[in-house]
Design a protein around this motif. Sequence first.
Motif, PDB file in Angstrom:
ATOM      1  N   LEU A   1       0.844  -1.184   0.000  1.00 36.70           N
ATOM      2  CA  LEU A   1       0.000   0.000   0.000  1.00 36.70           C
ATOM      3  C   LEU A   1       0.888   1.246   0.000  1.00 36.70           C
ATOM      4  O   LEU A   1       1.636   1.471   0.951  1.00 36.70           O
ATOM      5  CB  LEU A   1      -0.913   0.016   1.228  1.00 36.70           C
ATOM      6  CG  LEU A   1      -1.848  -1.189   1.387  1.00 36.70           C
ATOM      7  CD1 LEU A   1      -2.697  -1.026   2.650  1.00 36.70           C
ATOM      8  CD2 LEU A   1      -2.730  -1.364   0.166  1.00 36.70           C
ATOM      9  N   PRO A   2       0.813   2.072  -1.054  1.00 36.96           N
ATOM     10  CA  PRO A   2       1.633   3.279  -1.107  1.00 36.96           C
ATOM     11  C   PRO A   2       1.094   4.365  -0.186  1.00 36.96           C
ATOM     12  O   PRO A   2      -0.034   4.279   0.313  1.00 36.96           O
ATOM     13  CB  PRO A   2       1.521   3.694  -2.579  1.00 36.96           C
ATOM     14  CG  PRO A   2       0.184   3.182  -3.005  1.00 36.96           C
ATOM     15  CD  PRO A   2      -0.022   1.898  -2.241  1.00 36.96           C
ATOM     16  N   THR A   3       1.897   5.393   0.021  1.00 39.61           N
ATOM     17  CA  THR A   3       1.516   6.481   0.925  1.00 39.61           C
ATOM     18  C   THR A   3       0.206   7.135   0.511  1.00 39.61           C
ATOM     19  O   THR A   3      -0.631   7.464   1.364  1.00 39.61           O
ATOM     20  CB  THR A   3       2.638   7.533   0.974  1.00 39.61           C
ATOM     21  OG1 THR A   3       3.843   6.909   1.426  1.00 39.61           O
ATOM     22  CG2 THR A   3       2.281   8.666   1.922  1.00 39.61           C
ATOM     23  N   LYS A   4      -0.001   7.317  -0.796  1.00 37.58           N
ATOM     24  CA  LYS A   4      -1.227   7.977  -1.238  1.00 37.58           C
ATOM     25  C   LYS A   4      -2.472   7.135  -0.948  1.00 37.58           C
ATOM     26  O   LYS A   4      -3.570   7.676  -0.856  1.00 37.58           O
ATOM     27  CB  LYS A   4      -1.155   8.334  -2.721  1.00 37.58           C
ATOM     28  CG  LYS A   4      -0.823   7.199  -3.665  1.00 37.58           C
ATOM     29  CD  LYS A   4      -0.621   7.733  -5.075  1.00 37.58           C
ATOM     30  CE  LYS A   4      -0.221   6.632  -6.049  1.00 37.58           C
ATOM     31  NZ  LYS A   4      -0.031   7.167  -7.421  1.00 37.58           N
ATOM     32  N   PHE A   5      -2.307   5.822  -0.768  1.00 36.52           N
ATOM     33  CA  PHE A   5      -3.414   4.987  -0.317  1.00 36.52           C
ATOM     34  C   PHE A   5      -3.610   5.186   1.192  1.00 36.52           C
ATOM     35  O   PHE A   5      -4.739   5.331   1.670  1.00 36.52           O
ATOM     36  CB  PHE A   5      -3.138   3.518  -0.613  1.00 36.52           C
ATOM     37  CG  PHE A   5      -4.274   2.587  -0.272  1.00 36.52           C
ATOM     38  CD1 PHE A   5      -5.041   2.012  -1.275  1.00 36.52           C
ATOM     39  CD2 PHE A   5      -4.587   2.290   1.049  1.00 36.52           C
ATOM     40  CE1 PHE A   5      -6.101   1.170  -0.955  1.00 36.52           C
ATOM     41  CE2 PHE A   5      -5.631   1.449   1.374  1.00 36.52           C
ATOM     42  CZ  PHE A   5      -6.389   0.887   0.367  1.00 36.52           C
ATOM     43  N   LEU A   6      -2.509   5.169   1.932  1.00 36.35           N
ATOM     44  CA  LEU A   6      -2.591   5.281   3.393  1.00 36.35           C
ATOM     45  C   LEU A   6      -3.282   6.558   3.833  1.00 36.35           C
ATOM     46  O   LEU A   6      -3.885   6.608   4.910  1.00 36.35           O
ATOM     47  CB  LEU A   6      -1.186   5.226   4.011  1.00 36.35           C
ATOM     48  CG  LEU A   6      -0.322   3.991   3.707  1.00 36.35           C
ATOM     49  CD1 LEU A   6       1.006   4.085   4.437  1.00 36.35           C
ATOM     50  CD2 LEU A   6      -1.048   2.716   4.084  1.00 36.35           C
TER      51      LEU A   6
ATOM     52  N   PHE B   1      -1.867  -0.694  13.480  1.00 38.06           N
ATOM     53  CA  PHE B   1      -2.055   0.330  12.460  1.00 38.06           C
ATOM     54  C   PHE B   1      -0.985   0.175  11.391  1.00 38.06           C
ATOM     55  O   PHE B   1       0.154  -0.193  11.677  1.00 38.06           O
ATOM     56  CB  PHE B   1      -1.985   1.728  13.082  1.00 38.06           C
ATOM     57  CG  PHE B   1      -3.202   2.112  13.870  1.00 38.06           C
ATOM     58  CD1 PHE B   1      -4.384   2.462  13.222  1.00 38.06           C
ATOM     59  CD2 PHE B   1      -3.169   2.121  15.250  1.00 38.06           C
ATOM     60  CE1 PHE B   1      -5.515   2.815  13.950  1.00 38.06           C
ATOM     61  CE2 PHE B   1      -4.290   2.474  15.992  1.00 38.06           C
ATOM     62  CZ  PHE B   1      -5.474   2.814  15.340  1.00 38.06           C
ATOM     63  N   THR B   2      -1.369   0.441  10.159  1.00 36.57           N
ATOM     64  CA  THR B   2      -0.445   0.313   9.038  1.00 36.57           C
ATOM     65  C   THR B   2       0.300   1.615   8.812  1.00 36.57           C
ATOM     66  O   THR B   2      -0.307   2.690   8.765  1.00 36.57           O
ATOM     67  CB  THR B   2      -1.209  -0.084   7.762  1.00 36.57           C
ATOM     68  OG1 THR B   2      -1.823  -1.348   7.963  1.00 36.57           O
ATOM     69  CG2 THR B   2      -0.255  -0.182   6.573  1.00 36.57           C
ATOM     70  N   VAL B   3       1.626   1.502   8.678  1.00 37.20           N
ATOM     71  CA  VAL B   3       2.474   2.632   8.320  1.00 37.20           C
ATOM     72  C   VAL B   3       3.248   2.238   7.061  1.00 37.20           C
ATOM     73  O   VAL B   3       3.148   1.112   6.588  1.00 37.20           O
ATOM     74  CB  VAL B   3       3.433   3.011   9.472  1.00 37.20           C
ATOM     75  CG1 VAL B   3       2.646   3.482  10.688  1.00 37.20           C
ATOM     76  CG2 VAL B   3       4.335   1.828   9.844  1.00 37.20           C
ATOM     77  N   ARG B   4       4.036   3.149   6.544  1.00 38.70           N
ATOM     78  CA  ARG B   4       4.759   2.871   5.298  1.00 38.70           C
ATOM     79  C   ARG B   4       5.779   1.749   5.489  1.00 38.70           C
ATOM     80  O   ARG B   4       5.987   0.937   4.590  1.00 38.70           O
ATOM     81  CB  ARG B   4       5.453   4.146   4.811  1.00 38.70           C
ATOM     82  CG  ARG B   4       5.965   4.039   3.377  1.00 38.70           C
ATOM     83  CD  ARG B   4       4.815   3.956   2.393  1.00 38.70           C
ATOM     84  NE  ARG B   4       5.294   3.820   1.017  1.00 38.70           N
ATOM     85  CZ  ARG B   4       5.465   2.661   0.394  1.00 38.70           C
ATOM     86  NH1 ARG B   4       5.202   1.528   1.005  1.00 38.70           N
ATOM     87  NH2 ARG B   4       5.870   2.626  -0.852  1.00 38.70           N
TER      88      ARG B   4
END
Length: 362
Positions: free
Chosen positions: A131-136, A177-180
């Motif tokens: 998942l890229p940053t723009k998704f997060l 939680f999901t991070v980069r």
Amino acid sequence: MQSSSLMLRRFRCFNSASVAAVPCASSTSKKKPLVFLGSPQVSTTVLDALFNASSSPNSIFEVAAIVTQPPARKGRGRKLMPSPAAQYALDRGFPPDLIFTPERAGEDSFLCSLKELQPELCITAAYGNILPTKFLNIPSMGIVNIHPSLLPLYRGAAPVQRALQDGVKETGVSLAFTVRALDAGPVIAHERLDVDDQIKAPDLLALLFSEGSRLLIHELPSIFDGSAREKALLQDDSKATLAPKITPEESWLSFDEEASVLHNKVRAFAGWPGTRAKVALVDGKDGNEDIIELKVITTRVCHHGIPQGNEVDDITFLKGSLVFPCGKSTALEVLEVQLPGKKAVSAAAFWNGLRGQKLKKL
């Protein structure tokens, strides 16, 4: 574009003057929109729990969309089939137009369609895509992942397999939680589980996702009200271990290793890619040898060691199992094997089929 016969859509982004690309399921509802991301069979356990919880009268959320891997060709006919998560959703009557199947989670058209839903929360469970940053940045409450290990242990693609390969006595499932950074986000909660020394990876994986789904439903209210974010604990990166993706080349067994190491590998690689060994089939009359390949399916450590009176390379049959001599004078009992192109059989059935031929390890 995916085949229309699968009832799965790839989404285009329309401008404000066009008809909306995705009919938002929550447009007439006060429930909070949640998007689920998952692909394999184990992820359907989580999706089922979310469907059931969202249908309760006092539920504060609804499953607004599902994101999953694109259809793949499977079986002898190589028929294009939806992912298990997509098929499960379709079987439950979920709107096919709300099942997203992007090749990559960073596709602009997909992200535009996702934004149209204005999700408050995303849940990932073995989605299988980075998942890229723009998704997060899209879901207002963030993204929560169900990871089948006790984070920060076994971050990566194969946490269950690598834990079994290491012979752990305890594992668990984490809600984080999901991070980069890979599996490095703050941990909301986790559940511990003792590991039986005979359990195989597919069974342990299913058990952990079942526990993870219950943990998720229990924690969802705190996630939505923001208190989960406040109580979540940062991971200690100095204690992190990695669980890299398994490759088919790793499936070979070397009987120079100890029996316990081999037994753990058989459990860890059960399902895919499995474990294989090459052995010599010796004709009892003329001594000619043929090399055969065996898929080793079920094993246990022989606590009696190598049987006495046999050559060091002899594979013997004892009490329903093939006994392989291993490193450091240990022995591995093989209970179930499979020849290429054949069905799996018990060690007894395989031994009886040898008709007097002998087996030796290479």
